[in-house]
Design a protein around this motif. Sequence first.
Motif, PDB file in Angstrom:
ATOM      1  N   ILE A 168       0.855  -1.194   0.000  1.00 50.75           N
ATOM      2  CA  ILE A 168       0.000   0.000   0.000  1.00 50.75           C
ATOM      3  C   ILE A 168       0.885   1.235   0.000  1.00 50.75           C
ATOM      4  O   ILE A 168       1.668   1.456   0.929  1.00 50.75           O
ATOM      5  CB  ILE A 168      -0.941  -0.011   1.221  1.00 50.75           C
ATOM      6  N   THR A 169       0.775   2.045  -1.040  1.00 51.22           N
ATOM      7  CA  THR A 169       1.625   3.224  -1.156  1.00 51.22           C
ATOM      8  C   THR A 169       0.837   4.376  -1.757  1.00 51.22           C
ATOM      9  O   THR A 169      -0.318   4.232  -2.153  1.00 51.22           O
ATOM     10  CB  THR A 169       2.876   2.925  -2.002  1.00 51.22           C
ATOM     11  N   SER A 170       1.476   5.539  -1.812  1.00 52.39           N
ATOM     12  CA  SER A 170       0.857   6.737  -2.366  1.00 52.39           C
ATOM     13  C   SER A 170       1.902   7.518  -3.145  1.00 52.39           C
ATOM     14  O   SER A 170       3.086   7.176  -3.140  1.00 52.39           O
ATOM     15  CB  SER A 170       0.276   7.601  -1.242  1.00 52.39           C
TER      16      SER A 170
ATOM     17  N   PRO B 195       8.805  -1.175   5.035  1.00 51.32           N
ATOM     18  CA  PRO B 195      10.121  -1.214   4.386  1.00 51.32           C
ATOM     19  C   PRO B 195      10.974   0.014   4.662  1.00 51.32           C
ATOM     20  O   PRO B 195      12.190  -0.086   4.795  1.00 51.32           O
ATOM     21  CB  PRO B 195       9.792  -1.338   2.899  1.00 51.32           C
ATOM     22  N   ILE B 196      10.336   1.193   4.758  1.00 49.00           N
ATOM     23  CA  ILE B 196      11.084   2.437   4.997  1.00 49.00           C
ATOM     24  C   ILE B 196      10.433   3.175   6.160  1.00 49.00           C
ATOM     25  O   ILE B 196       9.338   3.728   6.026  1.00 49.00           O
ATOM     26  CB  ILE B 196      11.084   3.349   3.758  1.00 49.00           C
ATOM     27  N   ALA B 197      11.095   3.179   7.304  1.00 47.82           N
ATOM     28  CA  ALA B 197      10.581   3.868   8.483  1.00 47.82           C
ATOM     29  C   ALA B 197      11.094   5.305   8.504  1.00 47.82           C
ATOM     30  O   ALA B 197      12.086   5.644   7.848  1.00 47.82           O
ATOM     31  CB  ALA B 197      11.007   3.144   9.753  1.00 47.82           C
TER      32      ALA B 197
ATOM     33  N   PHE C  66      11.074   4.636  -5.675  1.00 51.09           N
ATOM     34  CA  PHE C  66      11.749   3.660  -4.811  1.00 51.09           C
ATOM     35  C   PHE C  66      10.740   2.706  -4.189  1.00 51.09           C
ATOM     36  O   PHE C  66      10.991   1.501  -4.089  1.00 51.09           O
ATOM     37  CB  PHE C  66      12.563   4.364  -3.727  1.00 51.09           C
ATOM     38  N   ASN C  67       9.589   3.219  -3.782  1.00 53.61           N
ATOM     39  CA  ASN C  67       8.540   2.340  -3.264  1.00 53.61           C
ATOM     40  C   ASN C  67       8.119   1.323  -4.321  1.00 53.61           C
ATOM     41  O   ASN C  67       7.887   0.146  -4.014  1.00 53.61           O
ATOM     42  CB  ASN C  67       7.326   3.164  -2.822  1.00 53.61           C
ATOM     43  N   ALA C  68       8.007   1.775  -5.565  1.00 50.56           N
ATOM     44  CA  ALA C  68       7.639   0.868  -6.657  1.00 50.56           C
ATOM     45  C   ALA C  68       8.700  -0.200  -6.853  1.00 50.56           C
ATOM     46  O   ALA C  68       8.385  -1.380  -7.086  1.00 50.56           O
ATOM     47  CB  ALA C  68       7.433   1.669  -7.943  1.00 50.56           C
TER      48      ALA C  68
ATOM     49  N   GLU D 139       4.954   5.831 -13.161  1.00 48.57           N
ATOM     50  CA  GLU D 139       6.130   5.551 -12.324  1.00 48.57           C
ATOM     51  C   GLU D 139       6.142   4.093 -11.884  1.00 48.57           C
ATOM     52  O   GLU D 139       7.189   3.434 -11.886  1.00 48.57           O
ATOM     53  CB  GLU D 139       6.124   6.474 -11.105  1.00 48.57           C
ATOM     54  N   LEU D 140       4.998   3.574 -11.522  1.00 55.74           N
ATOM     55  CA  LEU D 140       4.914   2.169 -11.118  1.00 55.74           C
ATOM     56  C   LEU D 140       5.301   1.245 -12.270  1.00 55.74           C
ATOM     57  O   LEU D 140       6.044   0.277 -12.098  1.00 55.74           O
ATOM     58  CB  LEU D 140       3.504   1.838 -10.640  1.00 55.74           C
ATOM     59  N   GLN D 141       4.793   1.556 -13.461  1.00 58.95           N
ATOM     60  CA  GLN D 141       5.123   0.748 -14.639  1.00 58.95           C
ATOM     61  C   GLN D 141       6.607   0.809 -14.956  1.00 58.95           C
ATOM     62  O   GLN D 141       7.213  -0.206 -15.326  1.00 58.95           O
ATOM     63  CB  GLN D 141       4.304   1.235 -15.836  1.00 58.95           C
TER      64      GLN D 141
END
Length: 215
Positions: free
Chosen positions: A8-10, A40-42, A119-121, A161-163
């Motif tokens: 789950i990201t934004s 994953p990233i705090a 980076f999240n992707a 960006e995700l693609q």
Amino acid sequence: MVARSIYITSAEGNTGKSTIALGVLDTLIRSIEKVGVFRPIARSSLERDYVLELMLAHDGVDLDYELCVGVDYDDVHNDPDAALATIVQRFKTVEAQCDAVIILGSDYTDVGSPTELGFNARVAANLGAPVVLVLGGRVGERLEARTPDALRQLAEIATTELQHEHASLLAVIANRADPDRVEDIRNGIATAAADVPVWIIPENPVLVAPTMRSI
């Protein structure tokens, strides 16, 4: 047996992504025996992440905090590839103990880097977790409602960006959307995120300002 997972990201901060994650967690726990959570990233390695603590406090989750954290922003800045390797390794430890894992992306509390979604992707792609993209229906200090066209444009940028990072899009949720333009918003986002569900959560004063009893 590999656990099922969802990322789950934004595309920005203040979208209510954490609320969505809590809702997904509550839903999964009703039908899956052991659900895990992973961050994953705090925000920091010096302070505990309160969102992660909130999710770990759910009755259906039985994992230690330290196990569920990947890296912090400093790690990502210093060496993104090493940070990604650490995230994958730590996630595998959580995954091995669970039937499903909810992965909650970063909160954009760092120096507003435009590469943060990228980076999240990347992380999602390397963890093999499909992405639920949360879009904020409100923007600015006054939290003015975003128009359907503005949300469509945001969805286009984010999905591109995700693609680019080879992440798989599972669904899009527009949170705190204008309640008078729900269908227009849904249709607009659907043109940018074809072939995936598009869900709209309208702005609700009761949810924005809950009572102390509700909290």
